[in-house]
Motif scaffolding. Structure first.
Motif, PDB file in Angstrom:
ATOM      1  N   LEU A 245       0.827  -1.202   0.000  1.00 33.06           N
ATOM      2  CA  LEU A 245       0.000   0.000   0.000  1.00 33.06           C
ATOM      3  C   LEU A 245       0.865   1.257   0.000  1.00 33.06           C
ATOM      4  CD1 LEU A 245      -2.817   1.177   0.043  1.00 33.06           C
ATOM      5  CD2 LEU A 245      -2.777   1.028   2.550  1.00 33.06           C
ATOM      6  N   VAL A 246       1.928   1.265   0.806  1.00 33.07           N
ATOM      7  CA  VAL A 246       2.835   2.420   0.823  1.00 33.07           C
ATOM      8  C   VAL A 246       3.479   2.614  -0.546  1.00 33.07           C
ATOM      9  CG1 VAL A 246       5.054   3.248   1.729  1.00 33.07           C
ATOM     10  CG2 VAL A 246       3.304   2.395   3.293  1.00 33.07           C
ATOM     11  N   THR A 247       3.875   1.512  -1.180  1.00 28.30           N
ATOM     12  CA  THR A 247       4.490   1.596  -2.504  1.00 28.30           C
ATOM     13  C   THR A 247       3.497   2.150  -3.519  1.00 28.30           C
ATOM     14  OG1 THR A 247       5.866  -0.326  -1.965  1.00 28.30           O
ATOM     15  CG2 THR A 247       5.694   0.281  -4.288  1.00 28.30           C
ATOM     16  N   TYR A 248       2.276   1.660  -3.465  1.00 29.90           N
ATOM     17  CA  TYR A 248       1.238   2.134  -4.383  1.00 29.90           C
ATOM     18  C   TYR A 248       0.971   3.618  -4.164  1.00 29.90           C
ATOM     19  CZ  TYR A 248      -3.309   2.556  -6.673  1.00 29.90           C
ATOM     20  OH  TYR A 248      -4.353   2.961  -7.475  1.00 29.90           O
ATOM     21  N   ARG A 249       0.804   4.038  -2.898  1.00 31.22           N
ATOM     22  CA  ARG A 249       0.527   5.441  -2.598  1.00 31.22           C
ATOM     23  C   ARG A 249       1.680   6.344  -3.037  1.00 31.22           C
ATOM     24  NH1 ARG A 249      -4.782   5.374  -2.274  1.00 31.22           N
ATOM     25  NH2 ARG A 249      -5.639   4.516  -0.351  1.00 31.22           N
ATOM     26  N   THR A 250       2.899   5.859  -2.872  1.00 32.01           N
ATOM     27  CA  THR A 250       4.058   6.651  -3.298  1.00 32.01           C
ATOM     28  C   THR A 250       4.049   6.848  -4.808  1.00 32.01           C
ATOM     29  OG1 THR A 250       5.368   5.824  -1.431  1.00 32.01           O
ATOM     30  CG2 THR A 250       6.581   6.776  -3.287  1.00 32.01           C
ATOM     31  N   ALA A 251       3.805   5.766  -5.540  1.00 31.14           N
ATOM     32  CA  ALA A 251       3.735   5.869  -7.005  1.00 31.14           C
ATOM     33  C   ALA A 251       2.595   6.781  -7.429  1.00 31.14           C
ATOM     34  CB  ALA A 251       3.575   4.477  -7.619  1.00 31.14           C
ATOM     35  N   GLN A 252       1.461   6.641  -6.770  1.00 32.57           N
ATOM     36  CA  GLN A 252       0.284   7.450  -7.094  1.00 32.57           C
ATOM     37  C   GLN A 252       0.578   8.938  -6.874  1.00 32.57           C
ATOM     38  OE1 GLN A 252      -3.102   6.968  -4.418  1.00 32.57           O
ATOM     39  NE2 GLN A 252      -4.463   6.777  -6.204  1.00 32.57           N
ATOM     40  N   ALA A 253       1.147   9.277  -5.698  1.00 31.45           N
ATOM     41  CA  ALA A 253       1.440  10.674  -5.386  1.00 31.45           C
ATOM     42  C   ALA A 253       2.519  11.241  -6.304  1.00 31.45           C
ATOM     43  CB  ALA A 253       1.877  10.794  -3.926  1.00 31.45           C
ATOM     44  N   ALA A 254       3.539  10.425  -6.599  1.00 31.12           N
ATOM     45  CA  ALA A 254       4.616  10.888  -7.468  1.00 31.12           C
ATOM     46  C   ALA A 254       4.094  11.200  -8.870  1.00 31.12           C
ATOM     47  CB  ALA A 254       5.723   9.844  -7.532  1.00 31.12           C
ATOM     48  N   LEU A 255       3.251  10.334  -9.406  1.00 30.04           N
ATOM     49  CA  LEU A 255       2.696  10.560 -10.741  1.00 30.04           C
ATOM     50  C   LEU A 255       1.771  11.781 -10.763  1.00 30.04           C
ATOM     51  CD1 LEU A 255       2.016   6.885 -11.850  1.00 30.04           C
ATOM     52  CD2 LEU A 255       3.783   8.424 -12.706  1.00 30.04           C
ATOM     53  N   THR A 256       1.037  11.983  -9.677  1.00 33.55           N
ATOM     54  CA  THR A 256       0.194  13.178  -9.590  1.00 33.55           C
ATOM     55  C   THR A 256       1.046  14.440  -9.613  1.00 33.55           C
ATOM     56  OG1 THR A 256      -1.505  11.998  -8.336  1.00 33.55           O
ATOM     57  CG2 THR A 256      -1.495  14.398  -8.174  1.00 33.55           C
ATOM     58  N   THR A 257       2.147  14.423  -8.865  1.00 36.80           N
ATOM     59  CA  THR A 257       3.055  15.584  -8.840  1.00 36.80           C
ATOM     60  C   THR A 257       3.684  15.805 -10.208  1.00 36.80           C
ATOM     61  OG1 THR A 257       3.542  15.196  -6.502  1.00 36.80           O
ATOM     62  CG2 THR A 257       5.108  16.549  -7.742  1.00 36.80           C
ATOM     63  N   ILE A 258       4.076  14.729 -10.877  1.00 40.27           N
ATOM     64  CA  ILE A 258       4.673  14.845 -12.212  1.00 40.27           C
ATOM     65  C   ILE A 258       3.675  15.457 -13.183  1.00 40.27           C
ATOM     66  CG2 ILE A 258       5.467  13.486 -14.195  1.00 40.27           C
ATOM     67  CD1 ILE A 258       6.785  11.581 -12.167  1.00 40.27           C
ATOM     68  N   ALA A 259       2.434  14.989 -13.136  1.00 40.51           N
ATOM     69  CA  ALA A 259       1.413  15.512 -14.051  1.00 40.51           C
ATOM     70  C   ALA A 259       1.194  17.007 -13.847  1.00 40.51           C
ATOM     71  CB  ALA A 259       0.105  14.751 -13.854  1.00 40.51           C
ATOM     72  N   ARG A 260       1.297  17.461 -12.605  1.00 38.14           N
ATOM     73  CA  ARG A 260       1.003  18.865 -12.307  1.00 38.14           C
ATOM     74  C   ARG A 260       2.193  19.793 -12.567  1.00 38.14           C
ATOM     75  NH1 ARG A 260      -2.057  18.074  -6.445  1.00 38.14           N
ATOM     76  NH2 ARG A 260      -4.026  17.254  -7.278  1.00 38.14           N
ATOM     77  N   HIS A 261       3.419  19.321 -12.304  1.00 36.94           N
ATOM     78  CA  HIS A 261       4.544  20.262 -12.248  1.00 36.94           C
ATOM     79  C   HIS A 261       5.738  19.932 -13.136  1.00 36.94           C
ATOM     80  CE1 HIS A 261       2.470  21.956  -8.800  1.00 36.94           C
ATOM     81  NE2 HIS A 261       2.497  20.785  -8.180  1.00 36.94           N
ATOM     82  N   ALA A 262       5.879  18.679 -13.567  1.00 35.39           N
ATOM     83  CA  ALA A 262       7.149  18.296 -14.189  1.00 35.39           C
ATOM     84  C   ALA A 262       7.342  18.827 -15.596  1.00 35.39           C
ATOM     85  CB  ALA A 262       7.287  16.767 -14.197  1.00 35.39           C
ATOM     86  N   ALA A 263       6.264  19.017 -16.353  1.00 38.03           N
ATOM     87  CA  ALA A 263       6.351  19.435 -17.758  1.00 38.03           C
ATOM     88  C   ALA A 263       7.303  18.514 -18.517  1.00 38.03           C
ATOM     89  CB  ALA A 263       6.823  20.883 -17.855  1.00 38.03           C
ATOM     90  N   CYS A 264       7.057  17.206 -18.419  1.00 37.73           N
ATOM     91  CA  CYS A 264       7.948  16.215 -19.015  1.00 37.73           C
ATOM     92  C   CYS A 264       7.277  15.537 -20.204  1.00 37.73           C
ATOM     93  CB  CYS A 264       8.359  15.176 -17.976  1.00 37.73           C
ATOM     94  SG  CYS A 264       6.978  14.183 -17.362  1.00 37.73           S
ATOM     95  N   SER A 265       8.085  14.805 -20.968  1.00 37.45           N
ATOM     96  CA  SER A 265       7.557  14.044 -22.103  1.00 37.45           C
ATOM     97  C   SER A 265       7.685  12.542 -21.883  1.00 37.45           C
ATOM     98  CB  SER A 265       8.291  14.442 -23.385  1.00 37.45           C
ATOM     99  OG  SER A 265       9.675  14.149 -23.281  1.00 37.45           O
ATOM    100  N   GLU A 266       8.484  12.129 -20.906  1.00 38.27           N
ATOM    101  CA  GLU A 266       8.685  10.705 -20.641  1.00 38.27           C
ATOM    102  C   GLU A 266       8.797  10.458 -19.139  1.00 38.27           C
ATOM    103  OE1 GLU A 266      12.057   9.240 -22.708  1.00 38.27           O
ATOM    104  OE2 GLU A 266      11.276   9.697 -24.706  1.00 38.27           O
ATOM    105  N   VAL A 267       8.284   9.301 -18.724  1.00 34.65           N
ATOM    106  CA  VAL A 267       8.399   8.857 -17.340  1.00 34.65           C
ATOM    107  C   VAL A 267       8.822   7.396 -17.343  1.00 34.65           C
ATOM    108  CG1 VAL A 267       7.138   8.349 -15.208  1.00 34.65           C
ATOM    109  CG2 VAL A 267       6.690  10.475 -16.434  1.00 34.65           C
ATOM    110  N   ARG A 268       9.729   7.052 -16.447  1.00 34.18           N
ATOM    111  CA  ARG A 268      10.153   5.655 -16.309  1.00 34.18           C
ATOM    112  C   ARG A 268       9.877   5.213 -14.873  1.00 34.18           C
ATOM    113  NH1 ARG A 268      15.399   5.936 -17.551  1.00 34.18           N
ATOM    114  NH2 ARG A 268      16.114   5.961 -15.381  1.00 34.18           N
TER     115      ARG A 268
END
Length: 351
Positions: A245-268
């Protein structure tokens, strides 16, 4: 060498000690307030006595060095290594003043150490309380999710079935219209309850952490259009439910932050369990984070606190200027035997 015990203005107790062994034994017998030591002894120096003092448990007393022949460099070295003061033997008239000054400095140091220890203990207790509360909240969320899924979800599904039956039996157009409208609203409620359950306790986790993170990656790519590659060392990674659950929540929060602020074209996204450590690493090729952004109190502290609830740690590697950001979660695991197969989705690699 002499040690002054229970030193106060009315009844000072002084002991004279002339060997390192006796000094060691005296320190083992009980504490003293101040040690006044000649620099040179037969076979050892005051600095040897200081090293013995440092190796003893408990607080170090004030340590004053006396010398007639020590060089200025030796005097500087004694103070640098921790002696409270250095006094020439031809200035013994100043010894009482120097001892009082050393004791005052020692009391200030002890008070500072006590204050720091109390602060550290307070911080540790606060951290433990926060982690405990976070666990309690997570358990409560899981209970609510089960209740929403089993009771509310089940009732809504049954109600939809009843509305379907009413719609089949109805003959009047007005009744049919009301049934259709109610069915549409009911379907909206069902989707809302499913979304709530997904947020509270993701059902996808029942398929395992690999499938859950893969699902997050696929959903993120479809929602944002950002090319997302997911790899895992195994098709199934065995880990306790709270770690998953912690791993899932971390991935979920990280992807949310990336979508909002990273302005990226690729994620690994890389998930592994080598050397009995579950490791999740999420890397983007976006603008990166400034030091000010990393230092914001609410930036990633929640993720770090969540990681600590399972004895894990979170690391953020980022530099501003378009070089991207990596969020790394590491959690220790009990040794298990797993599959050697590799799961992957997509072949995108960040340059």
């Amino acid at each position: 060498m002499c040690g002054a015990l229970g030193l106060d203005a009315s009844s000072p107790v002084v002991e004279r000690i002339d060997t390192l062994d006796r000094f060691t034994q005296r320190l083992a017998d009980g504490p003293c307030d101040v040690v006044v030591s000649a620099y040179h002894f037969d076979g050892f120096t005051a600095m040897d006595a200081w090293e013995v003092l440092l190796g003893m448990p408990g607080r170090q007393p004030a340590f004053i060095v006396l010398s007639r022949s020590a060089s200025e460099a030796e005097a500087i070295d004694a103070v640098r290594r921790g002696a409270c003061d250095f006094l020439r033997k031809n200035a013994l008239a100043q010894l009482a003043r120097v001892m009082v000054r050393a004791l005052d400095a020692s009391r200030i140091r002890i008070a500072k150490e006590d204050s720091q220890a109390e602060l550290a203990g307070s911080v540790e207790r606060s951290t433990e309380l926060n982690d405990y509360l976070r666990k309690c909240v997570e358990e409560e969320l899981q209970a609510i999710a089960r209740e929403v899924h089993d009771d509310i979800g089940g009732s809504l599904t049954a109600l939809k079935s009843d509305l379907g039956w009413i719609g089949q039996q109805a003959k009047e157009p007005g009744v049919i219209d009301h049934v259709n409208a109610a069915t549409e609203m009911l379907q909206h409620a069902i989707r809302a309850s499913q979304r709530i359950v997904q947020d509270l306790r993701p059902p996808v986790l029942e398929r395992g952490i690999v499938a859950a993170v893969d699902w997050l990656a696929d959903s993120f790519e479809r929602r944002t259009g950002v090319k997302t590659a997911f790899t895992s060392t195994h098709q199934v990674i065995h880990a306790p439910e709270d770690v998953q659950l912690v791993t899932y929540r971390t991935a979920q929060a990280a992807l949310t932050t990336i979508a909002r602020h990273a302005a990226c074209s690729e994620v690994r996204i890389d998930l592994s369990d080598g050397e009995n450590v579950l490791k999740l690493e999420i890397t983007d090729n976006g603008r990166g984070l400034t030091r000010a952004e990393l230092d914001k109190p609410r930036a990633f502290h929640g993720l770090g606190a969540r990681a600590r609830t399972v004895d894990g740690r979170l690391a953020i590697n980022s530099r501003s200027g378009g070089v991207g950001t990596s969020i790394i979660l590491s959690v220790p695991l009990a040794p298990v035997v797993g599959s050697l197969k590799t799961a992957h989705r997509g072949a995108a690699a960040l340059g």
